[in-house]
Enzyme design. Structure first.
Site, PDB file in Angstrom:
ATOM      1  CB  SER A  67       0.151   1.977   6.712  1.00 29.90           C
ATOM      2  OG  SER A  67      -0.959   1.746   7.567  1.00 29.90           O
ATOM      3  N   GLY A  99      -5.265   3.277   6.375  1.00 32.73           N
ATOM      4  CA  GLY A  99      -6.091   4.115   5.517  1.00 32.73           C
ATOM      5  C   GLY A  99      -7.384   3.427   5.105  1.00 32.73           C
ATOM      6  CD  GLU A 149       0.983  10.751   0.855  1.00 36.14           C
ATOM      7  OE1 GLU A 149       1.418   9.605   0.607  1.00 36.14           O
ATOM      8  OE2 GLU A 149       1.585  11.585   1.524  1.00 36.14           O
ATOM      9  CB  CYS A 201       4.477   7.933   0.999  1.00 37.20           C
ATOM     10  SG  CYS A 201       4.467   9.736   0.798  1.00 37.20           S
TER      11      CYS A 201
END
Length: 486
Positions: A230, A234, A251, A285
Site C-alpha cells: 500500500s 510505502g 511498487e 495493484c
C-alpha cells in the site's frame, strides 16, 4: 525440495523463530489452518542480515556461469514442482486456478530472465576532459537487499526482487506478508535450497510487522529495501529509508483508468474490462479501478458489461469454473461493502452484486458514479466495477489525472494513433491501447508515477535498481596541475 513450512530459513538452516508470537496461516476461503509458525524476533532478523552481509562478497565474486547454473537449477526445481506451487497459491492466497497458473508462469519467466543477468553486469569506458586520463565505470552489486513481499501476488511479486537481487550478486533477506508466508517467502527458501544456492545468500524471516517491520528497514546492513504494497505503508518505509540513506524500490497502490472512446470496439472493450477488473478478485495493484465510457456508447457498453458480470462464477477458488474467489480476509470485505454503501448514498446505482458470503464478495457493478465518490477516489482492491460517463477527451483526461496514483491504465479506440496520443498525456508508469491494465513482461519496465511508487522492475531497468556503479579513472600520463606542478 522441503515442503514443511513451519520454520524460518536463516543461513541455509530451517529454524524456529524466537518471538513469543505465533503466526497462523489460514485458507481465506475455507478458514482451514494451513501452517503455524513461531514468528521471528529482532534477534532473528539481525542474524539473517548479518549472515547475508558476511557471505555477500563471496557471492558477488562467484563466477557468472556458476550464478547462472544455480538460477537454471531453480528454474528446473520450479518446473518439477509446478502443481505444488499452484496448490499453495490457491489455498493460501485465494487464487483461482487460472490466476495460480498465470502467476506461476510469469514468475518462471522472470526467473528465466534473471538467468541472463550475471552476464549483463556491463561497465563502460568513457572519454575524459583531462589529457592522458581513461575513465572506467564498473557495475557492481549493491550488497544486502531487504525484500518485503505482499499477499495479493505473493510468489510473482517476491520473485521479481529475489531473482534479480541474487542474479546481480546481492544477498537477500525476505519478509513475506503474514497472510502469505509460504508463497511470499518460504517457498523460495525451499526452491533455492534445492537449486544449491550457497548458505546465507537467501534468508526468509516470517514475523509481525509490528515487531520487526521497522527494523527490517532501519537495520544498518541492507542497502536497498524493495517493497510492494500500500501507498500508506510505502510512505512510511520511504521515510525510514530516507533517514538512513537507503535506496528504495517501491511498487505501491493504483487507481487505474480504463477509457472507452466513442469509436471503441464495444465487445472487445467489454471483454478487456471484465478481465482487468475481476481477475484475482480485483486484488491487483494494476486492476482497473475506474471505467470511463464515452456517453455515445455508455448505455450499450454498460448493458453488455453488466450481463457479462452476471455470468461470472464466484466461490471456491479450487473449482476450475470459478472466476472470482475470496478476498484475503474479512476486513477487506467489510471495507469494500462500506464503500459501496457510501457510494450509493451519494447517488450511484448498484446494478449487480453488493453482497458477500464469507470472504467471497459478489462481482459488483455501479453506474451513475462520479469521479469524487468513494469507489472512484480510493483504490478498491476488490471485485467492484464503477462506470463513469464522459463527453470529451479533455474531460476524461482531466478526470484520469485528478487522483494521486499513476500505475497502469488502458484505452480502447479504433485509432491506435489517437489512443497513443491520449495515453502519452496520462500521468502513469504504464498504459495499454486496446487491452486492459493488468500486464507485465519480464523484459519491460514495471513501475508507477506519483503515489504509485518509485523505481522500475524487470529487464535492464531492474539491473539499474539492484546495482550501483563506481567511477574509476586511470591517469596514464603525468598530469599538469598548473601552479602546483614543477
Amino acid at each position: 525440495m522441503n515442503t514443511q513450512f513451519h520454520h524460518l530459513y536463516i543461513n541455509g538452516e530451517w529454524q524456529q523463530g524466537k518471538s513469543e508470537r505465533i503466526i497462523k496461516d489460514t485458507n481465506p476461503y475455507t478458514q482451514e489452518e494451513l501452517v503455524t509458525i513461531q514468528a521471528a524476533s529482532k534477534e532473528d532478523l539481525n542474524e539473517a542480515y548479518e549472515v547475508a552481509r558476511d557471505v555477500q562478497d563471496s557471492w558477488k565474486k562467484t563466477l557468472p556461469q556458476e550464478k547462472r547454473r544455480i538460477l537454471e537449477n531453480a528454474v528446473r526445481v520450479m518446473e518439477e514442482n509446478k502443481e505444488l506451487i499452484m496448490n499453495w497459491l490457491i489455498k493460501e492466497a485465494g487464487s483461482t486456478t487460472m490466476k495460480a497458473m498465470s502467476e506461476y508462469n510469469v514468475s518462471l519467466n522472470i526467473l528465466k530472465e534473471a538467468t541472463t543477468y550475471p552476464y549483463r553486469m556491463e561497465g563502460k569506458i568513457l572519454p575524459s576532459q583531462t589529457p592522458g586520463k581513461e575513465n572506467r565505470v564498473y557495475r557492481d552489486a549493491l550488497g544486502v537487499i531487504g525484500i518485503i513481499s505482499p499477499w495479493n501476488f505473493p510468489f510473482h511479486l517476491a520473485m521479481r526482487s529475489i531473482a534479480t537481487a541474487i542474479a546481480t550478486g546481492n544477498t537477500v533477506v525476505v519478509k513475506p506478508s503474514t497472510e502469505t508466508p509460504v508463497t511470499g517467502g518460504l517457498l523460495f527458501a525451499s526452491i533455492f535450497e534445492a537449486a544449491e544456492l550457497p548458505k546465507g545468500v537467501l534468508n526468509v524471516i516470517v514475523g509481525k510487522g509490528s515487531e520487526i517491520g521497522d527494523d527490517m528497514v532501519t537495520n544498518p546492513i541492507p542497502r536497498l529495501i524493495s517493497f510492494t504494497g500500500s501507498t500508506e505503508v510505502g510512505r512510511h518505509i520511504g521515510e525510514l529509508a530516507g533517514k538512513n540513506l537507503k535506496k528504495t524500490a517501491l511498487e505501491l497502490g493504483g487507481n487505474n483508468v480504463f477509457i472507452a472512446l466513442e469509436d471503441a470496439d464495444i465487445e472487445r472493450a467489454v471483454e478487456s474490462a471484465l478481465f482487468g477488473k475481476f481477475y484475482h478478485q480485483g486484488q491487483i495493484c494494476m486492476s482497473i479501478n475506474r471505467i470511463f465510457v464515452h456517453r455515445n456508447i455508455h448505455d450499450e457498453f454498460t448493458k453488455a458489461f453488466v450481463n457479462r458480470v452476471k455470468g461470472l462464477n464466484a466461490g471456491d477458488p479450487a473449482n476450475k469454473e470459478t472466476h472470482v474467489g475470496p478476498l484475503i480476509n474479512r476486513d477487506q470485505v467489510d471495507r469494500i461493502l462500506n464503500e459501496i454503501e457510501e457510494t450509493v448514498a451519494q447517488g450511484a446505482t448498484l446494478e449487480v452484486g453488493g453482497k458477500a458470503n464469507g470472504n467471497v464478495l459478489e462481482p459488483s457493478v455501479l453506474t451513475g458514479v462520479t469521479n469524487d465518490m468513494p469507489l472512484a477516489k480510493n483504490e478498491i482492491f476488490g471485485p467492484v466495477a464503477v462506470i463513469i460517463p464522459f463527453d470529451t477527451e479533455e474531460e476524461v483526461l482531466k478526470m484520469a489525472n485528478a487522483h494521486p496514483y499513476g500505475l497502469s491504465g488502458a484505452i480502447h479506440t479504433r485509432s491506435t494513433d489517437r489512443g497513443t496520443l491520449l495515453a502519452r498525456q496520462i500521468k502513469t508508469g504504464m498504459i495499454h491501447v486496446n487491452d486492459q491494465s493488468v500486464n507485465e513482461e519480464p523484459h519491460l519496465p514495471f513501475g508507477g508515477e506519483k503515489d504509485s511508487g518509485l523505481g522500475r522492475f524487470n529487464g535492464e531497468w531492474a539491473l539499474d535498481e539492484f546495482t550501483t556503479v563506481q567511477w574509476v579513472s586511470v591517469q596514464h600520463e603525468p598530469r599538469n596541475y598548473g601552479p602546483f606542478s614543477k
